[in-house]
Design an enzyme around this catalytic site. Structure first.
Site, short mmCIF file in Angstrom:
data_model
loop_
_atom_site.label_atom_id
_atom_site.label_comp_id
_atom_site.label_asym_id
_atom_site.label_seq_id
_atom_site.Cartn_x
_atom_site.Cartn_y
_atom_site.Cartn_z
N ARG A 138 0.94 -1.34 -0.04
CA ARG A 138 -0.15 0.04 0.13
C ARG A 138 1.04 1.19 -0.02
O ARG A 138 2.00 1.15 0.60
CB ARG A 138 -0.81 -0.03 1.26
CG ARG A 138 -1.92 -1.27 1.19
CD ARG A 138 -2.70 -0.96 2.87
NE ARG A 138 -3.59 -2.15 2.96
CZ ARG A 138 -3.15 -3.40 3.57
NH1 ARG A 138 -2.00 -3.45 3.94
NH2 ARG A 138 -4.24 -4.39 3.51
N LYS A 162 -1.74 -2.87 8.00
CA LYS A 162 -2.70 -2.49 8.91
C LYS A 162 -2.80 -3.32 10.25
O LYS A 162 -2.42 -4.49 10.22
CB LYS A 162 -4.31 -2.64 8.16
CG LYS A 162 -4.30 -1.94 6.89
CD LYS A 162 -5.69 -1.90 6.29
CE LYS A 162 -6.18 -1.09 4.91
NZ LYS A 162 -7.18 -1.18 4.56
N HIS A 210 -2.86 2.82 -5.69
CA HIS A 210 -3.37 1.70 -4.87
C HIS A 210 -3.92 0.69 -6.46
O HIS A 210 -3.87 -0.79 -6.19
CB HIS A 210 -4.82 1.73 -4.16
CG HIS A 210 -5.05 0.68 -3.39
ND1 HIS A 210 -4.39 0.46 -2.26
CD2 HIS A 210 -6.10 -0.07 -3.17
CE1 HIS A 210 -4.89 -0.67 -1.67
NE2 HIS A 210 -6.03 -1.01 -2.10
N ARG A 256 -1.20 -1.78 -6.66
CA ARG A 256 -1.19 -3.00 -5.88
C ARG A 256 -2.20 -3.70 -6.20
O ARG A 256 -1.83 -5.31 -6.06
CB ARG A 256 -1.52 -2.46 -4.50
CG ARG A 256 -1.68 -3.59 -3.42
CD ARG A 256 -2.06 -2.95 -1.99
NE ARG A 256 -2.93 -3.59 -1.05
CZ ARG A 256 -2.51 -4.58 -0.05
NH1 ARG A 256 -1.06 -4.72 -0.05
NH2 ARG A 256 -3.16 -5.20 0.60
N HIS A 314 -3.75 -9.14 4.13
CA HIS A 314 -5.21 -9.42 4.37
C HIS A 314 -5.46 -10.01 5.60
O HIS A 314 -4.97 -11.00 5.88
CB HIS A 314 -6.20 -9.73 2.93
CG HIS A 314 -5.96 -8.94 1.64
ND1 HIS A 314 -6.27 -9.35 0.50
CD2 HIS A 314 -6.02 -7.75 1.73
CE1 HIS A 314 -6.52 -8.38 -0.18
NE2 HIS A 314 -6.22 -7.28 0.46
N TYR A 369 -9.92 -10.75 -6.01
CA TYR A 369 -9.11 -10.85 -7.07
C TYR A 369 -9.71 -11.91 -8.24
O TYR A 369 -9.28 -11.72 -9.25
CB TYR A 369 -7.66 -10.80 -6.80
CG TYR A 369 -7.18 -9.69 -6.05
CD1 TYR A 369 -7.28 -8.49 -6.60
CD2 TYR A 369 -7.27 -9.56 -4.65
CE1 TYR A 369 -7.00 -7.05 -6.12
CE2 TYR A 369 -6.69 -8.34 -4.27
CZ TYR A 369 -6.64 -7.34 -4.82
OH TYR A 369 -6.18 -6.08 -4.07
#
Length: 296
Positions: free
Chosen positions: A151, A174, A242, A245, A268, A277
């Site tokens: 990211r 994150k 983004h 990515r 994730h 995806y």
């Protein structure tokens, strides 16, 4: 002055007067030489500054058609036209370049950025930088997004403690979750080239990527640079940091990557986030099918 000398003079102008990076100088000088060689055959005479001043839109369209025949995509064609504009202005003076719209990319539902578009975008952002070290920085950041799936916030948050680089990179994403991502040789070389050129000290606990005044690089600066590049290249609004990515993930999946492995690479929290995806890749394949199949 022959075609090689004229192209070389353009390269010297970019390096000396415009302070462009070595990468930009090589790319733009190569474009100038390609154009001159094409025009020599197209016109039946050696192009010089006087003849370039009479360049027409039809001449440029013929050159771009020639380059398209060599496999040039929309984004690269737009970037080539930008280099041509700079060269013609240098060789024949401002105002000599005929008006010609660059190729446009169709807008539509979100799709991954193609490898051609990703590289052209990163190159254009680097070429627009005010200083060679900033060009090296921007090239390295965008390669991290496309070549390692980071990211933009993760990339600008890296500290210089990652130096010296190895074959992998520890990334904090994150929820302060750390993951290990592999570094392609091209990405590693880009970061090392930036670090070698950066004029600011890079203490281990300080930001790896620096702004023009030495402070930490902000994600907003990266987004603004990408907006400018996609406008110059005629890319769709979906072409964001983004999106690089997303493209990393989609291209890996299209080449048989395991969903669980991809989940780890992207950081994730749940597999459901990664599963989007599969739909994106299927939609991309359907686009290819519709465009290529005569009965689609």
């Amino acid at each position: 002055m022959d075609e090689t000398g004229l192209a070389a003079a353009f390269g010297q102008h970019l390096a000396r007067d415009r302070r462009r990076s070595a990468h930009t100088v090589r790319a733009y000088q190569a474009t100038a030489l390609r154009l001159l060689r094409f025009l020599g055959g197209h016109w039946g005479e050696t192009p010089d500054a006087r003849r370039l001043a009479k360049l027409t839109s039809a001449d440029l369209r013929a050159y771009l058609a020639h380059r398209r025949g060599q496999g040039l995509g929309n984004a690269s064609a737009a970037r080539e036209l930008s280099a041509v504009r700079g060269f013609v202005a240098f060789a024949a003076g401002e105002g000599a370049m005929p008006r010609l719209k660059g190729p446009r990319v169709k807008k539509g539902v979100p799709r991954p950025v193609s490898p051609d578009e990703a590289v052209a975008l990163a190159e254009d952002v680097a070429e627009a930088a005010a200083e060679p070290w900033l060009a090296a920085r921007d090239w390295a950041v965008l390669l991290l997004l496309y070549g390692a799936g980071l990211r933009v916030g993760e990339a600008v948050s890296l500290t210089a403690s990652v130096l010296p680089l190895g074959e992998t990179l520890a990334v904090t994403g994150k929820r302060d979750k750390t993951r290990i991502v592999p570094l392609l040789p091209q990405v590693r070389e880009a970061i090392e080239a930036y670090a070698a050129q950066c004029p600011w000290p890079l203490p281990r606990n300080g930001a790896l990527f620096r702004g023009a005044r030495g402070g930490p690089l902000s994600a907003a600066i990266v987004r603004r640079a990408v907006r400018g590049a996609r406008g110059r290249l005629g890319l769709a609004e979906r072409t964001t940091p983004h999106a690089l990515r997303h493209s990393f993930a989609t291209h890996l999946l299209g080449r048989g990557a395991d969903l669980r492995a991809l989940q780890e690479l992207l950081g994730h929290a749940s597999l459901s986030s990664t599963q989007i995806y599969t739909a994106v890749d299927a939609a991309h394949l359907m686009d290819v099918y519709r465009n290529a199949h005569p009965r689609a």
